[in-house]
Design an enzyme around this catalytic site. Structure first.
Site, mmCIF file in Angstrom:
data_model
loop_
_atom_site.group_PDB
_atom_site.id
_atom_site.type_symbol
_atom_site.label_atom_id
_atom_site.label_comp_id
_atom_site.label_asym_id
_atom_site.label_seq_id
_atom_site.Cartn_x
_atom_site.Cartn_y
_atom_site.Cartn_z
ATOM 1 C CG LEU A 140 -1.912 -1.108 1.400
ATOM 2 C CD1 LEU A 140 -2.636 -0.981 2.747
ATOM 3 C CD2 LEU A 140 -2.921 -1.112 0.261
ATOM 4 C CG ASP A 141 0.545 4.204 -2.965
ATOM 5 O OD1 ASP A 141 1.407 3.411 -3.383
ATOM 6 O OD2 ASP A 141 -0.350 4.693 -3.688
ATOM 7 C CE LYS A 142 5.192 9.177 4.612
ATOM 8 N NZ LYS A 142 6.129 10.314 4.422
ATOM 9 C CB THR A 144 -2.973 3.807 0.773
ATOM 10 O OG1 THR A 144 -2.946 4.670 -0.363
ATOM 11 C CG2 THR A 144 -4.185 2.898 0.674
ATOM 12 N NE ARG A 240 -2.078 8.237 -4.925
ATOM 13 C CZ ARG A 240 -0.861 8.520 -4.488
ATOM 14 N NH1 ARG A 240 -0.057 7.538 -4.080
ATOM 15 N NH2 ARG A 240 -0.424 9.766 -4.482
#
Length: 323
Positions: A140-142, A144, A240
């Site tokens: 997961l992105d930082k 998210t 995104r």
């Protein structure tokens, strides 16, 4: 932290029904717990031998040979175990599931050498030093939030990777996007590195990797929508990029959101809430898979983080949004 763990040698005889197949093909059928790519690397390094002699990936086998696999040491250099506050929602001998908070980077990299989820996992479960990327099979992105599954052994790691490739892992997200989305839909557009801004990803017609996202509205508000998004693929920044591509970027997204445009008629409280929301409004809310050892169907859900729920409350109070 460093590991110097060598898996014990394993010997298997090539059955007659695999006569004429290439060594890497035979190895993939015999040592099913490992990926073909990993087996090919071990063949090249002399760690997978035929009748105790080095061989080549494309060597044809006659049947009856003995394959000996002695996997290389799995070394993790410069990854330190660190005591971090992790929200572990499930754990057994094979897997663990983490509910990741916003601001936590998943894996060490440029600008983030430590204090990542990986560092915390190594402290919580030292055996993960013997598994690639400390068992992390998807990211997961930082900024998210939400659910991630982690493999605790090499065999389980490979099994989970196979499920992800087969698209049998169910991952559902909740997002708050700009604009009013009136109906469900699908974005089937390839994603690759942006040709100019290399920190960004982009829809890349004629190139990139296939990417498929399904979305449906949960609630609509004046100028915004609370969405459920279901992934079939797992490309970097997929939700995104896809939502921005169709004109509905995520609220707060610093890369793909563009300049914040607050619709006319929005109240002061909601306007302040939108201006103060500094991360992409995205949460991995639902994770389902087959347990890699028992085969049991398993499902986890994570409620929305406080900041996203507060923003939704502001929408409801401001407009009386409808479902």
């Amino acid at each position: 932290m460093q590991s110097d763990l060598r898996l014990p040698p394993v010997k298997q005889q090539v059955p007659d029904n695999l006569r004429g197949y290439r060594l890497d093909q035979v190895a993939a059928k015999i040592f099913t717990e490992y990926s073909r790519g990993r087996l090919q690397a071990w063949i090249r390094e002399g760690l997978l031998r035929v009748d105790d002699r080095p061989a080549k990936v494309r060597d044809k086998l006659a049947g009856g040979e003995w394959l000996t696999l002695e996997a290389e040491p799995l070394v993790i250099a410069d990854w330190q175990a660190q005591n971090l506050d992790l929200d572990i929602v499930y754990e057994d001998s094979a897997i663990l599931v983490v509910n990741k908070q916003a601001g936590l980077v998943v894996h060490p990299g440029a600008g983030n050498p430590d204090l990542t989820l990986l560092n915390g996992l190594l402290h919580h479960c030292p055996q993960l030093e013997a598994v690639p990327r400390a068992g992390i099979v998807h990211r997961l992105d930082k900024d998210t939030t939400g659910l991630l599954v982690v493999a605790k052994t090499l065999v389980v790691h490979n099994a989970l990777v196979k499920q992800l490739k087969a698209r049998s892992v169910s991952r559902q997200y909740e997002a708050i996007v700009q604009g009013e989305v009136n109906r469900r839909g699908t974005v089937d557009e390839p994603i690759g590195r942006h040709p100019v801004a290399r920190v960004r990803m982009a829809v890349t017609p004629g190139g990139g990797k296939p990417a498929l996202s399904h979305y449906q509205p949960i609630a609509r508000y004046h100028g915004y929508t609370h969405l459920r998004v279901i992934l079939e693929t797992g490309r970097t920044h997929q939700i995104r990029v896809h939502m921005a591509h169709i004109g509905h970027p995520l609220v707060g997204d610093p890369l793909y959101g563009g300049r914040l445009k607050i619709p006319a008629g929005v109240g002061e409280a909601l306007s302040a809430g939108l201006r103060g929301f500094k991360r992409q409004a995205l949460h991995a809310a639902h994770l389902a898979l087959s347990h890699p050892e028992s085969g049991e169907s398993m499902l986890w859900k994570a409620t929305l983080p406080e900041d996203m729920q507060q923003l939704l409350n502001l929408f409801a109070d401001d407009t009386g949004g409808s479902a």
